[in-house]
Each structure stands twice: as C-alpha cells, then as structure tokens.
Scaffold this motif. Structure first.
Motif, mmCIF file in Angstrom:
data_model
loop_
_atom_site.group_PDB
_atom_site.id
_atom_site.type_symbol
_atom_site.label_atom_id
_atom_site.label_comp_id
_atom_site.label_asym_id
_atom_site.label_seq_id
_atom_site.Cartn_x
_atom_site.Cartn_y
_atom_site.Cartn_z
ATOM 1 N N ASP A 5 0.815 -1.211 0.000
ATOM 2 C CA ASP A 5 0.000 0.000 0.000
ATOM 3 C C ASP A 5 0.848 1.260 0.000
ATOM 4 O OD1 ASP A 5 -2.266 -1.503 -0.079
ATOM 5 O OD2 ASP A 5 -2.616 -1.442 2.089
ATOM 6 N N THR A 6 1.928 1.263 0.762
ATOM 7 C CA THR A 6 2.850 2.400 0.778
ATOM 8 C C THR A 6 4.276 1.892 0.722
ATOM 9 O OG1 THR A 6 2.909 2.471 3.193
ATOM 10 C CG2 THR A 6 1.255 3.853 2.110
ATOM 11 N N PHE A 7 5.189 2.714 0.224
ATOM 12 C CA PHE A 7 6.585 2.339 0.024
ATOM 13 C C PHE A 7 7.356 3.609 -0.279
ATOM 14 C CE2 PHE A 7 3.841 1.560 -3.597
ATOM 15 C CZ PHE A 7 4.353 2.428 -4.544
ATOM 16 N N PRO A 8 8.676 3.569 -0.286
ATOM 17 C CA PRO A 8 9.444 4.774 -0.626
ATOM 18 C C PRO A 8 9.109 5.255 -2.034
ATOM 19 C CG PRO A 8 10.858 3.128 0.387
ATOM 20 C CD PRO A 8 9.543 2.457 0.125
ATOM 21 N N ALA A 9 9.022 6.552 -2.198
ATOM 22 C CA ALA A 9 8.725 7.115 -3.521
ATOM 23 C C ALA A 9 9.754 6.641 -4.538
ATOM 24 C CB ALA A 9 8.716 8.642 -3.446
ATOM 25 N N MET A 10 9.285 6.354 -5.739
ATOM 26 C CA MET A 10 10.144 5.796 -6.778
ATOM 27 C C MET A 10 10.684 6.875 -7.711
ATOM 28 S SD MET A 10 8.187 2.342 -8.026
ATOM 29 C CE MET A 10 7.782 1.027 -6.873
ATOM 30 N N SER A 11 11.836 6.599 -8.279
ATOM 31 C CA SER A 11 12.354 7.441 -9.346
ATOM 32 C C SER A 11 11.566 7.155 -10.626
ATOM 33 C CB SER A 11 13.842 7.164 -9.578
ATOM 34 O OG SER A 11 13.997 5.861 -10.145
ATOM 35 N N ILE A 12 11.735 8.004 -11.619
ATOM 36 C CA ILE A 12 11.087 7.761 -12.917
ATOM 37 C C ILE A 12 11.520 6.412 -13.474
ATOM 38 C CG2 ILE A 12 11.019 8.512 -15.332
ATOM 39 C CD1 ILE A 12 9.252 10.203 -13.617
ATOM 40 N N ALA A 13 12.814 6.116 -13.419
ATOM 41 C CA ALA A 13 13.320 4.856 -13.967
ATOM 42 C C ALA A 13 12.729 3.665 -13.219
ATOM 43 C CB ALA A 13 14.846 4.835 -13.908
ATOM 44 N N GLN A 14 12.649 3.749 -11.885
ATOM 45 C CA GLN A 14 12.094 2.643 -11.103
ATOM 46 C C GLN A 14 10.610 2.436 -11.412
ATOM 47 O OE1 GLN A 14 13.178 4.222 -7.253
ATOM 48 N NE2 GLN A 14 14.812 2.696 -6.978
ATOM 49 N N ALA A 15 9.866 3.535 -11.483
ATOM 50 C CA ALA A 15 8.439 3.423 -11.785
ATOM 51 C C ALA A 15 8.221 2.843 -13.171
ATOM 52 C CB ALA A 15 7.777 4.798 -11.664
ATOM 53 N N ASN A 16 8.999 3.307 -14.147
ATOM 54 C CA ASN A 16 8.877 2.780 -15.512
ATOM 55 C C ASN A 16 9.156 1.282 -15.550
ATOM 56 O OD1 ASN A 16 8.321 5.366 -16.347
ATOM 57 N ND2 ASN A 16 10.165 5.610 -17.593
ATOM 58 N N ALA A 17 10.196 0.865 -14.843
ATOM 59 C CA ALA A 17 10.569 -0.555 -14.857
ATOM 60 C C ALA A 17 9.477 -1.415 -14.242
ATOM 61 C CB ALA A 17 11.889 -0.742 -14.114
ATOM 62 N N LEU A 18 8.900 -0.960 -13.134
ATOM 63 C CA LEU A 18 7.851 -1.745 -12.478
ATOM 64 C C LEU A 18 6.596 -1.819 -13.341
ATOM 65 C CD1 LEU A 18 6.827 -3.289 -10.005
ATOM 66 C CD2 LEU A 18 6.122 -1.091 -9.029
ATOM 67 N N LEU A 19 6.195 -0.687 -13.916
ATOM 68 C CA LEU A 19 4.944 -0.644 -14.675
ATOM 69 C C LEU A 19 5.028 -1.434 -15.975
ATOM 70 C CD1 LEU A 19 3.917 3.098 -14.205
ATOM 71 C CD2 LEU A 19 2.796 1.089 -13.235
#
Length: 577
Positions: A5-19
């Motif tokens: 539900d919550t976690f450390p805010a992601m960088s653009i690169a991290q968010a892109n990789a997960l999505l």
C-alpha cells in the motif's frame, strides 16, 4: 503488478521498470518498425478496428453528449457500421482518402470510425480553415469522399468545381437535403439523427484486413513554408495513446509512494468535457480513442462558453477537463464559479500552448481533489509524447514532463550530435507514435524524420531524470490557445497587400492563450493602410485564429541583421517582451 500500500517514492526509472515489467498490462516489447527496433506496448489494441470493437462492448452506456443529443456506445457503433457499408458501396477501398470537415459533433466520431473500418486513410481537416485552405487539403490528399457539416459546405461551395477527384460529399446538419452539386448527399439519409442511432439495423463488420503499420490518418500541420503538410499516421501511432494515458496516471501514484488503486468495475463512468477539436491530434488520438476504448463519456459543446462549461461539469459529473491553458484559467477566474458543483473533477490537464507556472498552483488551490496535468506532443508524434501529472508537475511547473516509457527524447546540436543532460539544443523524439512522414512530400519528410527520429524544431533541455523543458521554438511559429500559427504564412498574406513593404509577425505573451499574434509593418512610400484594413485583409485569406490582434506601423524598414533577416527579438523588445 503487485505492490504494498505504501513504500518509498520511486524514481522515474524505477516506476517505468515496475509498470512495464513482464506480465503487466503495460508490458513493453520490441518490434521492428520500418527497419528499426522500437519499444511498443505489448497489450495495446493492434488497430483502430480493435478499439472500435472494445468501445462497442460498453453497450448502453452513454458515449456522446451534445445538448439534447445522447448517443450510447451501441448507437455509435451501429451508425459507424452503417456508414462504413455505404462508403464501401460508394467504391471506397483500402488506402483511399476520406476527409472529415466539421466541428465537434456526434457525427465526427461516426465518420472517423466508419471510414476507418473500410481501410480508408481518414483525413480530418481544420474546421476553422477558409474555403481556399480546405480546397488545398482536399486536393493535396487526393480525397475521394468528404464528410462535412453544412457550415463547412458553404465555405467549400465555390471551390468544389476545382476538386474533380472528389466523388461524393456527405453533408450533415443541413436544414434540407442538398440540391446543389450532384455529388452532395444528406448524411442523415444514411444514418439518421443521433438520437435514433440505437435503432439502426445492425450490420456486419467489413471484412477488411488491417494491421498495426497500415496507413490510418493524415492530419495536416502547417509548415514554415506556409503550406500545410499532411502527417501520415499508422494504426500503431494512434493506439499508443491509449496505453500512454493510463501509464502516466499510474506512474504518479508510484512516484509519491502509494499503490495505484485497483480498477473498480462499479465505479462511476469517467466523463470528459471536450473543449479541443476532434480534428487536432490531441482531440482525436489522446481523447476520442482512449475514451472509446475505456468506456468514458464525451461531453461536447457547440462553442466554448465558460458558464455553459461549468453547468455541464455539474450536470454530467465530468471528471476531466482542460485542453489548453485558456480553459483552466477561465474556469478558475470566473466570478460565478462558486455557484456550480465542480467536485466531480479529478483531472484538469492541458497542453498545446505555453502555460504559466502559476496555473498549476491555482488548480491545486481551487480544485484540491483534482490532479493537474500537462504534456507535450505534436501532430508528428500522434499527440502524447511526454506527460506531466500530480506532484511532479507541481514541483516542476516549467517542465512538460518525462517521455512516455516507449519513447525516447534526445537534445542535439546543429550537427546532429547528442548533447548531455541540461544542455539546450534541438529536441528529437523516437517511438512507436512517430508518424511515417509527410504525405507526398519526400523532401520535407527527409528533412524532418532522421533515421526514425523526428526533429521537433523545439529548443529544449532534458535533465538527469528525463524531465523535458521546452525553452523556445527553433521554427518560426507561435501557439495561440493551442492553435499553431506559422509566422511566414501570415507575413505572406500581409505582403499580398499593395501597401506593404515590410512585414513581420511575433508572439505577444497572453495569460490564458499563451501567445497572441502581433504584426509589425512598414508601408511603401506614398501608400496608406490602417490597422482594421490590414486585419480584414488577412482575415479574408486565412483562418480567424491567425489574424493579428494588433498591427504596429513603422516609419522605417524593420530592423535586420547582416544577412537581411528581420530581427524579431528587437521587435519583441518594442513590446516589452
């Protein structure tokens, strides 16, 4: 995709990789397009026909609203299939051009998808163009059938004899069945009126083979030569917007360290107040197509009126509005805003024009539940290329956001060398949404599309994290409320006036429109002209949005550099810019 539900805010690169990870709805794959490996959305609908079928599955939900007209997804689908059958009976074949020339009406999406289902290349033309400009678009594209409203037919009437390749003209919203040119047919005689579309007899889907890289559309974009160029888009170009819109919204949650909400099939229907024209890439590719696919309602307006817009937001429970910064400013600053219930708004987003950083702050203040959004794209990128939403936009209001996950941005020097982050140069873009080129203009295509990359003509910098900042436009162009105005086109119109010796068009900052055109002129010795005369002269030749709002007269030739080029920076200084 499973996240806590919550976690450390992601960088653009991290968010892109997960999505975009394997197995996710937004998964990417690499395919070869025109000989170049290109990242694409693996689960995007392959063609616009697949978008049409997904839209029809929404059945009796309301899709299109215009005043008292309400069209369901099923009614829209039946009308589009009926029109497709008629176009095929008319002899329309795959690759033929079918033009649409009308304002935002329920008939517009029917014309677009009806023609698409035949395999035709749909060619929407700017409904604000003059008759001469429309004639050029129809002639240049080699249009076989045009579908227009009565207002545009009146504008075209005197030009029809010069369009012998045009075989059929379907006219809607006429008070009576056309009696003039024998090619004219009343569209209502084929599909009836919008409120009756649900009762049209069902028809089979045309048996036309469509593939992602097939030609789908020609959208005209003005060039610095003054002649519009037709950007030839594919099915893949257009459907890329469907995944891009969902991707940007989901990334915003990951960036703030919050799990994206699970889609709720029982949630209220999304609804967009459409304040941009369908004939723009934004209106068609970034709004119409994703709305049809996702089952969202589109609320249309005959013309923009801020009081009517707020009443519609309240009545239709509109969840998204915007288009260009002008719209947001007018709602925010209207003295009667408080008497309307605008609490349904979830997003207030815009693009297509420069916007003041103050605007995002005002959106958050006035609509605390709404997510502000901005972005960048162009006709040559089939609309969305970068997206900027939520806290990212609030923290970097001068940016247009990072590139979509399947797209790449580069900043290059005049020799084409890639520059490091933070350096200003010309912006280049690459991705599955970049069009094939310009229709029948090989030289312009070669100059703009380099090894699959599009030269945008914008001067920009991209920071270390990928956020793009548009600094200026390398091309001589200004943007007024989302409409591109190429200065040379207006200058050429002014030069046609017998009294004009020198003419230059520059942009003057405008809080809500972004910019507005102002002309500087020098008259020939012994000749005379006044401001109203020159504005009327341009208005007789070009669309109204291109007409200068003011004309400044100089008693001396306009200042030039050593090469004889007018120094527009000096003219802007005279305006205090």
């Amino acid at each position: 995709m499973t996240v806590p539900d919550t976690f450390p805010a992601m960088s653009i690169a991290q968010a892109n990789a997960l999505l975009t990870a394997s197995g996710s709805l937004l998964e990417m794959e690499t395919v070869t397009i025109r000989g170049r490996p290109t990242r694409t959305w693996k689960h995007a609908p392959p063609t616009l026909r697949d978008v049409f079928l997904a839209g029809r599955a929404h059945g009796d939900k309301v899709f299109l609203v215009l005043e008292e007209e309400r069209v369901t997804f099923e009614g829209f689908a039946r009308a589009a299939l009926r029109l497709a059958a008629q176009l095929i009976a008319d002899g329309v074949q795959k690759g033929d051009r079918v033009a649409i020339v009308m304002r935002n009406l329920p008939e517009w999406p029917v014309a677009f998808f009806g023609a698409t289902l035949t395999g035709a290349i749909v060619t929407p033309l700017n409904a604000w163009w003059t008759g001469a400009e429309l004639e050029y678009g129809l002639s240049d594209s080699g249009t076989k059938v045009v579908i227009c409203d009565n207002e545009r037919l009146a504008r075209l009437a005197s030009h029809l004899p010069d369009l012998p390749e045009l075989q059929r003209i379907y006219v809607t919203r006429a008070t009576e069945e056309p009696q003039g040119d024998p090619r004219e047919v009343w569209l209502e005689s084929i599909i009836g009126r919008p409120n009756s579309w649900g009762s049209i007899a069902d028809r089979a889907l045309p048996d036309i083979d469509l593939a992602p890289e097939d030609d789908a559309t020609i959208f005209y974009t003005s060039g610095t030569t003054g002649r519009p160029k037709g950007a030839l888009g594919t099915h893949r170009n257009i459907v890329s917007n469907i995944m891009a819109s969902g991707f940007a919204a989901t990334r915003a949650y990951l960036r703030r360290g919050v799990a994206p909400p699970v889609p709720d099939p029982q949630a209220a229907q999304k609804a967009t107040l459409l304040s941009v024209p369908f004939f723009h890439a934004t209106g068609c590719h970034a709004v119409l197509t994703p709305s049809l696919f996702g089952g969202a309602k589109l609320v249309l307006m005959r013309k923009w009126d801020v009081l009517e817009a707020m009443a519609l937001i309240e009545k239709e429970r509109v969840t998204g509005c915007g288009g260009v910064p002008t719209i947001a400013w007018q709602i925010i600053e209207h003295p009667e805003r408080a008497r309307f219930d605008l609490s349904s708004l979830e997003t207030v987003s815009y693009g297509g024009a420069p916007s003041a950083p103050e605007l995002v702050r005002q959106i958050k203040k006035v609509f605390p539940k709404a997510m502000p959004g901005n972005g960048w794209g162009m006709t040559e990128t089939s609309a969305t290329f970068t997206s900027h939403v939520g806290e990212d936009y609030e923290l970097r209001p001068e940016s247009c956001g990072p590139a979509c996950a399947v797209c790449d941005l580069q900043v290059r020097d005049p020799d084409g060398n890639v520059l490091p982050p933070g350096t200003v140069g010309e912006l280049y873009g690459f991705g599955p949404n970049v069009v094939k080129g310009y229709w029948n203009k090989p030289e312009a295509t070669a100059a703009t599309f380099i090894d699959g990359w599009v030269r945008t003509g914008d001067l920009a910098r991209v920071d270390e994290e990928g956020f793009c900042f548009i600094i200026d436009r390398a091309k001589d162009m200004l943007i007024r409320g989302g409409e591109n105005i190429y200065c040379v086109e207006v200058e050429n119109a002014l030069y046609e006036h017998p009294a004009i010796m020198d003419a230059a068009l520059v942009g003057r900052p405008h809080r809500t429109l972004g910019e507005e055109p102002v002309a500087f002129v020098t008259l020939k010795a012994g000749m005379s002209a006044n401001e109203d005369e020159l504005r009327s002269f341009v208005a007789a030749r070009l669309a109204a949005f291109k007409v200068p709002v003011a004309v400044t007269f100089s008693h001396e030739p306009l200042v030039r550099n050593a090469n004889g080029k007018i120094l527009k920076t000096e003219l802007k200084k005279l305006m205090g810019v």
